[in-house]
Design a protein around this motif. Structure first.
Motif, PDB file in Angstrom:
ATOM      1  N   SER A  60       4.352  29.278  27.424  1.00  0.00           N
ATOM      2  CA  SER A  60       3.694  29.996  28.513  1.00  0.00           C
ATOM      3  C   SER A  60       4.037  31.484  28.504  1.00  0.00           C
ATOM      4  O   SER A  60       3.243  32.312  28.955  1.00  0.00           O
ATOM      5  N   LYS A  61       5.233  31.824  28.010  1.00  0.00           N
ATOM      6  CA  LYS A  61       5.662  33.218  27.956  1.00  0.00           C
ATOM      7  C   LYS A  61       5.224  33.901  26.648  1.00  0.00           C
ATOM      8  O   LYS A  61       5.458  35.105  26.470  1.00  0.00           O
ATOM      9  N   HIS A  82      10.261  23.319  27.216  1.00  0.00           N
ATOM     10  CA  HIS A  82       9.934  23.998  28.464  1.00  0.00           C
ATOM     11  C   HIS A  82       8.476  23.733  28.855  1.00  0.00           C
ATOM     12  O   HIS A  82       7.667  23.317  28.034  1.00  0.00           O
ATOM     13  N   GLU A 280      12.274  24.371  38.036  1.00  0.00           N
ATOM     14  CA  GLU A 280      11.138  25.216  37.640  1.00  0.00           C
ATOM     15  C   GLU A 280      10.250  25.542  38.841  1.00  0.00           C
ATOM     16  O   GLU A 280       9.639  26.612  38.911  1.00  0.00           O
ATOM     17  N   LYS A 281      10.179  24.630  39.830  1.00  0.00           N
ATOM     18  CA  LYS A 281       9.353  24.872  41.019  1.00  0.00           C
ATOM     19  C   LYS A 281       9.901  26.039  41.832  1.00  0.00           C
ATOM     20  O   LYS A 281       9.132  26.809  42.423  1.00  0.00           O
ATOM     21  N   CYS A 283      11.814  28.609  40.553  1.00  0.00           N
ATOM     22  CA  CYS A 283      11.777  29.867  39.802  1.00  0.00           C
ATOM     23  C   CYS A 283      10.365  30.365  39.527  1.00  0.00           C
ATOM     24  O   CYS A 283      10.119  31.578  39.459  1.00  0.00           O
ATOM     25  N   GLU A 284       9.407  29.462  39.385  1.00  0.00           N
ATOM     26  CA  GLU A 284       8.037  29.878  39.092  1.00  0.00           C
ATOM     27  C   GLU A 284       7.378  30.593  40.267  1.00  0.00           C
ATOM     28  O   GLU A 284       6.320  31.202  40.106  1.00  0.00           O
ATOM     29  N   GLN A 285       8.002  30.558  41.446  1.00  0.00           N
ATOM     30  CA  GLN A 285       7.443  31.255  42.605  1.00  0.00           C
ATOM     31  C   GLN A 285       7.818  32.736  42.635  1.00  0.00           C
ATOM     32  O   GLN A 285       7.435  33.457  43.552  1.00  0.00           O
ATOM     33  N   GLY A 290      10.806  31.128  35.455  1.00  0.00           N
ATOM     34  CA  GLY A 290      10.261  30.032  34.664  1.00  0.00           C
ATOM     35  C   GLY A 290      11.368  29.133  34.174  1.00  0.00           C
ATOM     36  O   GLY A 290      12.542  29.349  34.482  1.00  0.00           O
ATOM     37  N   ALA A 296      16.312  26.263  35.223  1.00  0.00           N
ATOM     38  CA  ALA A 296      15.330  27.341  35.147  1.00  0.00           C
ATOM     39  C   ALA A 296      16.003  28.642  35.557  1.00  0.00           C
ATOM     40  O   ALA A 296      17.189  28.660  35.918  1.00  0.00           O
TER      41      ALA A 296
END
Length: 321
Positions: A60-61, A82, A280-281, A283-285, A290, A296
Motif C-alpha cells: 500500500s505504501k 502487511h 492497524e485500525k 494507526c490508519e486513522q 499503517g 502498527a
C-alpha cells in the motif's frame, strides 16, 4: 539486467532476504533503511527485464512505484504480511502475501523455499514478537530450550538495530548487518563468533534498562501509553520495548510514543497478544500510519493529536476486548 533486493531493515526483512539468497545466490543491489523507511521501491529506477524482490514492506505504501516498475518491464516478486491494499494483476508480478497475524514475511519465504533455512525464519518470528509462531515453526528442528533462547535474543537484537529516526541512530546500516549475517548459514556461528552480535546485545541491554525506568503516561484496563524522550537510545528501543510490554501483559494493548527531533512523535502500537487485532485500525486513522493487525505505527503524530490518538487507542481496544 539488474537485480534489486528491497527489504525492511528489521529482523523479518533481513532474515527473509538471507534465506532467499542462501537458496538462490545473486549479486544484487540492496535497498533498505530504518524500519519506518518503507517507501523503498521509489528508490529504484527499473528497466526492462530487471528483477526486483520486495520483502516485508507494505504494498500500500509502494503501489505507485510498483506500477511504474512493472510498466517499465521489470519482473517483481513481492513477499509481505502487511495490509496490501489493492493488489495489481500483472503478468510480471508474483505475490506471496498473507496478512494472518501469526505469520511474518520470513515464514512466507520459508514456505516458498520448502523449509530449506527454517531456522532463520524462527529467528525472524522471534524478532517480530511472534513467539508462538517461532516455537511452533521450530519443532521439527528439535532445538533445546537454551538454543531457542539464543535464537530469540538474536531475533530481538537484529530487530532492535532497525529502529531509529535516521541511520545515524543505528549501530549498523541494515544492509551492512545483512552482509555480515550472510556469511553464516548457521545462526549459532553468528551468535558465538561475530563481534556485531555482542555490539547489538550490549546496546540492547543498556537501552532497555533506561526504558524500564519510565512510568506510563496513560494506564488503564485497556492498555498503556508510554512517552519516550528525544534521544538516540529511546528511538532505538521503542519497538523492542513495545514488544516486551506486549509479552509481559498479553491482554493489554500498548503504545510507545517517541519524541521526534523535529517535533511530534513516532508511534509504535502493539495489539494485545491474546487477540492480535486492532493495531492497524488505530494507526490508519492518521496520515502517516499503517501496519498490520498485531503491530502498527505512525511515522509522525503531531503533538496536538495526542488526545485524539489516546481516544482512538482506548476506543479501538476496548471494543476488541
Amino acid at each position: 539486467m539488474t537485480i534489486y533486493d528491497i527489504f525492511n531493515g528489521d529482523a523479518d526483512g533481513i532474515c527473509a532476504l538471507h534465506q532467499l539468497r542462501l537458496a538462490h545466490p545473486a549479486k544484487s543491489i540492496l535497498v533498505t533503511g530504518v524500519k519506518r523507511d518503507t517507501s523503498l521501491l521509489a528508490q529504484v529506477q527499473a528497466e526492462v527485464d530487471d528483477q526486483i524482490t520486495v520483502l516485508d514492506i507494505a504494498m500500500s505504501k509502494n503501489r505507485e512505484a510498483l506500477l511504474l516498475a512493472l510498466d517499465r518491464g521489470a519482473q517483481v516478486r513481492y513477499f509481505d504480511h502487511h495490509i496490501p491494499g489493492d493488489i495489481p494483476t500483472h503478468p510480471q508480478l508474483t505475490t506471496f502475501i498473507d496478512t494472518c497475524p501469526n505469520i511474518c514475511t520470513s515464514l512466507l519465504v520459508n514456505n516458498h523455499l520448502n523449509g530449506q533455512f527454517l531456522i532463520w525464519a524462527v529467528v525472524a518470528a522471534f524478532g517480530d514478537n511472534m513467539h508462538e509462531s517461532a516455537i511452533n515453526a521450530s519443532k521439527t528442528l528439535q532445538l533445546s530450550t537454551t538454543q531457542l533462547d539464543a535464537l530469540q535474543k538474536l531475533g530481538e537484537c537484529i530487530n532492535y538495530n532497525a529502529y531509529g529516526e535516521s541511520l545515524q541512530d543505528l549501530y549498523f546500516h541494515p544492509a551492512e548487518l545483512y552482509q555480515i549475517m550472510h556469511h553464516h548459514r548457521d545462526p549459532f556461528t553468528f551468535i558465538h563468533e561475530e563481534p556485531a552480535f555482542e555490539t547489538l546485545k550490549n546496546g540492547y541491554i543498556a537501552d532497555i534498562a533506561l526504558a524500564q525506568k519510565l512510568k506510563p503516561e496513560v494506564e488503564n484496563t485497556t492498555g498503556t501509553i508510554y512517552l519516550l524522550p528525544d534521544a538516540p537510545w529511546s528511538r532505538r528501543i521503542s519497538g523492542v520495548f513495545g514488544n516486551l510490554l506486549a509479552t509481559a501483559f498479553p491482554f493489554k494493548a500498548h503504545a510507545i510514543l517517541t519524541k521526534r527531533t523535529n517535533g511530534g512523535f513516532v508511534v509504535s502500537v502493539r495489539a494485545p497478544l491474546a487477540r492480535k487485532n486492532g493495531a492497524e485500525k488505530v494507526c490508519e486513522q492518521f496520515e502517516t500510519g499503517g501496519g498490520r493487525k498485531g503491530a502498527a505505527g505512525i511515522n509522525c503524530l503531531p503533538e496536538n493529536q495526542f488526545d485524539r490518538f489516546n481516544q482512538i487507542f482506548n476506543t479501538t481496544f476496548s471494543h476488541n476486548a
